[in-house]
Design a protein around this motif. Structure first.
Motif, short mmCIF file in Angstrom:
data_model
loop_
_atom_site.label_atom_id
_atom_site.label_comp_id
_atom_site.label_asym_id
_atom_site.label_seq_id
_atom_site.Cartn_x
_atom_site.Cartn_y
_atom_site.Cartn_z
N LEU A 189 0.66 -1.26 0.07
CA LEU A 189 0.07 0.15 -0.03
C LEU A 189 0.85 1.12 -0.15
O LEU A 189 0.47 2.22 -0.74
CB LEU A 189 -0.79 0.00 1.26
CG LEU A 189 -1.94 -0.88 1.30
CD1 LEU A 189 -2.87 -0.93 2.49
CD2 LEU A 189 -3.11 -0.61 0.21
N TYR A 190 1.71 1.01 0.71
CA TYR A 190 2.90 2.30 1.08
C TYR A 190 3.50 2.62 -0.48
O TYR A 190 3.38 3.88 -0.61
CB TYR A 190 3.74 2.01 1.96
CG TYR A 190 5.18 2.95 2.01
CD1 TYR A 190 4.99 4.00 2.24
CD2 TYR A 190 6.45 2.45 1.48
CE1 TYR A 190 6.23 5.14 2.31
CE2 TYR A 190 7.34 3.25 1.35
CZ TYR A 190 7.54 4.60 1.73
OH TYR A 190 8.47 5.33 1.74
N GLU A 191 3.66 1.39 -1.19
CA GLU A 191 4.78 1.83 -2.39
C GLU A 191 3.62 2.12 -3.45
O GLU A 191 3.79 3.13 -4.39
CB GLU A 191 5.20 0.63 -2.96
CG GLU A 191 6.59 0.62 -2.11
CD GLU A 191 7.33 -0.81 -1.83
OE1 GLU A 191 6.59 -1.78 -2.20
OE2 GLU A 191 8.08 -0.93 -1.15
N ARG A 234 19.44 5.02 9.96
CA ARG A 234 18.72 5.14 8.49
C ARG A 234 18.91 3.67 7.81
O ARG A 234 20.09 3.00 8.14
CB ARG A 234 19.88 6.05 7.59
CG ARG A 234 19.45 7.52 7.94
CD ARG A 234 19.76 8.67 6.81
NE ARG A 234 19.21 9.74 7.22
CZ ARG A 234 18.00 10.14 6.90
NH1 ARG A 234 17.45 9.57 6.39
NH2 ARG A 234 17.38 11.22 7.46
N VAL A 235 17.76 3.45 7.09
CA VAL A 235 17.82 2.18 6.60
C VAL A 235 17.63 2.26 5.18
O VAL A 235 16.70 2.53 4.41
CB VAL A 235 16.66 1.41 7.05
CG1 VAL A 235 16.55 -0.09 6.73
CG2 VAL A 235 16.27 1.42 8.67
N ASP A 236 18.75 2.30 4.66
CA ASP A 236 19.00 2.49 3.29
C ASP A 236 19.00 1.25 2.06
O ASP A 236 19.69 1.07 1.43
CB ASP A 236 20.24 3.18 2.91
CG ASP A 236 21.41 2.79 3.74
OD1 ASP A 236 21.46 1.70 4.37
OD2 ASP A 236 22.46 3.42 3.61
N LEU A 237 18.21 0.20 2.85
CA LEU A 237 18.00 -1.03 2.15
C LEU A 237 17.00 -0.53 0.92
O LEU A 237 16.08 0.21 1.12
CB LEU A 237 17.41 -2.05 3.05
CG LEU A 237 18.38 -2.14 4.20
CD1 LEU A 237 17.57 -3.34 5.27
CD2 LEU A 237 19.51 -2.86 3.85
N PRO A 238 17.28 -1.44 -0.17
CA PRO A 238 16.50 -1.21 -1.53
C PRO A 238 15.06 -1.70 -1.47
O PRO A 238 14.66 -2.35 -0.30
CB PRO A 238 17.27 -1.87 -2.55
CG PRO A 238 17.93 -2.98 -1.85
CD PRO A 238 18.26 -2.51 -0.55
N ARG A 239 14.13 -0.83 -2.16
CA ARG A 239 12.75 -0.99 -2.43
C ARG A 239 12.51 -1.36 -3.84
O ARG A 239 13.26 -0.98 -4.72
CB ARG A 239 11.94 0.20 -2.09
CG ARG A 239 12.03 0.63 -0.25
CD ARG A 239 11.00 1.61 -0.06
NE ARG A 239 11.14 2.08 1.25
CZ ARG A 239 10.59 1.44 2.35
NH1 ARG A 239 10.09 0.45 2.06
NH2 ARG A 239 10.85 1.92 3.56
N PRO A 240 11.34 -2.09 -4.08
CA PRO A 240 10.38 -2.74 -3.22
C PRO A 240 10.98 -3.69 -2.40
O PRO A 240 12.03 -4.63 -2.84
CB PRO A 240 9.24 -3.24 -4.07
CG PRO A 240 9.87 -3.19 -5.42
CD PRO A 240 11.13 -2.21 -5.51
N ARG A 241 10.66 -3.87 -1.04
CA ARG A 241 11.26 -4.95 -0.07
C ARG A 241 10.21 -6.13 -0.11
O ARG A 241 9.13 -5.92 -0.06
CB ARG A 241 11.18 -4.36 1.12
CG ARG A 241 12.33 -3.28 1.09
CD ARG A 241 12.39 -2.78 2.51
NE ARG A 241 13.46 -1.57 2.59
CZ ARG A 241 13.61 -0.61 3.44
NH1 ARG A 241 12.89 -0.77 4.79
NH2 ARG A 241 14.40 0.29 3.12
N THR A 242 10.74 -7.37 -0.32
CA THR A 242 10.23 -8.49 -0.14
C THR A 242 10.60 -9.38 1.03
O THR A 242 11.43 -9.06 1.85
CB THR A 242 10.34 -9.39 -1.40
OG1 THR A 242 11.87 -9.85 -1.64
CG2 THR A 242 10.09 -8.87 -2.67
#
Ligand SMILES: Nc1ncnc2c1ncn2[C@@H]1O[C@H](COP(=O)(O)OP(=O)(O)O)[C@@H](O)[C@H]1O
Ligand SMILES: [Mg+2]
Length: 269
Positions: A189-191, A234-242
């Motif tokens: 939903l956020y994305e 800071r959480v600079d992990l890539p999106r979209p996250r699975t």
């Protein structure tokens, strides 16, 4: 934010009133489209912060703006919605009616216009499809599991198409599998909707998995000092996250960072 605590004034004279400063020196700037989680020990004031953002409480000092207006106006104008720890559904209304509630409150004579009724039902149908509950639209809340009820609450929070979502430990009462699923739904939903989210949790894994930034609250040296943000990760992990991200070394590293920050916050107490 100052709470009045103690025995209230009664018939037999004066009660004992004391001021409890809960959130002090607190400054948080959330960018449009950002996902920020707030974590901290129980009782440090996370719910208070969320209630201040939602306009449910009024700050004793300082200033808060949501979408460039006072929080209460942002909620009234449908720009900002809150999802609580419990789903808070109305037991005597069906799932569909619960989802339509924000529209009905805004437009009490909606049933006078047959066209509008159709539009609203269409909207409820769309939202229930979004949370995969369209087959349950005529059910009453008591017939649904905790996870399904919280999904109805999410659909209802989206009814007025808000830009900002505020969530207070929304999945805390759910089992782990349901919680993981709800986390993925929330990310979707956020994305899809480019939401801005402030999410309160006491789970570091959940905070890291969902967020761009985790802010850690800690209590001050005494109850009189109140709590504030003491660390930020800071959480600079890539999106979209699975779900696969949870197996990744970079994820573990961020969780470790978060855990260390929380430990430091607790030691500051
Ligand atoms: N309505 C209230 N009146 C008085 N004290 C309150 C009230 N709500 C919360 N508090 C106090 O404020 C502090 C922070 O509470 P809360 O924001 O619920 O913390 P958290 O959500 O982090 O567990 C606690 O010490 C709690 O007892
Ligand atoms: Mg709380």
């Amino acid at each position: 934010m100052t709470y009045e605590v103690g025995r209230p004034r009664g018939l037999l004279g004066g009660g004992i009133q004391q001021a409890l400063d809960v959130v002090v020196n607190f400054s948080l700037d959330v960018q449009p489209g950002e996902f920020v989680s707030v974590i901290g020990p129980s009782g440090c004031g996370k719910t208070t912060v969320l209630f201040l953002l939602a306009g449910i409480r009024t700050p004793s000092a300082g200033r808060i703006e949501v979408c460039a207006r006072p929080p209460r106006d942002a909620v009234r104008d449908g720009l900002c919605s809150v999802i609580f720890q419990q789903p808070v559904l109305l037991e005597w209304l069906s799932v569909e009616e619960n989802v339509l509630l924000p529209l009905r409150l805004r437009d009490p004579r909606w049933w006078l216009w047959p066209g509008r009724r159709g539009q609203y039902l269409e909207r409820a149908g769309q939202l229930l499809r979004t949370v995969e509950l369209d087959a349950f639209s005529h059910y009453y809340p008591e017939k649904l599991s905790g996870g399904m009820q919280q999904r109805v609450a999410i659909a209802r929070a989206l009814t007025l198409d808000p830009q900002v979502l505020l969530l207070d430990e929304p999945f805390g009462a759910l089992d782990e599998i349901t919680r993981d699923r709800m986390n993925l739904e929330l990310l979707r939903l956020y994305e899809q909707r480019a939401l801005t989210i402030v999410f309160v949790t006491h789970s570091i894994e959940e905070a890291v998995f969902l967020s761009d930034r985790v802010v850690v609250m800690g209590r001050g040296a005494s109850p009189r000092t109140g709590s504030s943000i003491v660390r930020e990760v800071r959480v600079d992990l890539p999106r979209p996250r699975t779900a696969a991200l949870k197996e990744d070394a970079a994820f573990f590293q961020k969780v470790r960072e978060g855990r260390a920050a929380l430990r430091e916050a607790q030691q500051l107490q």
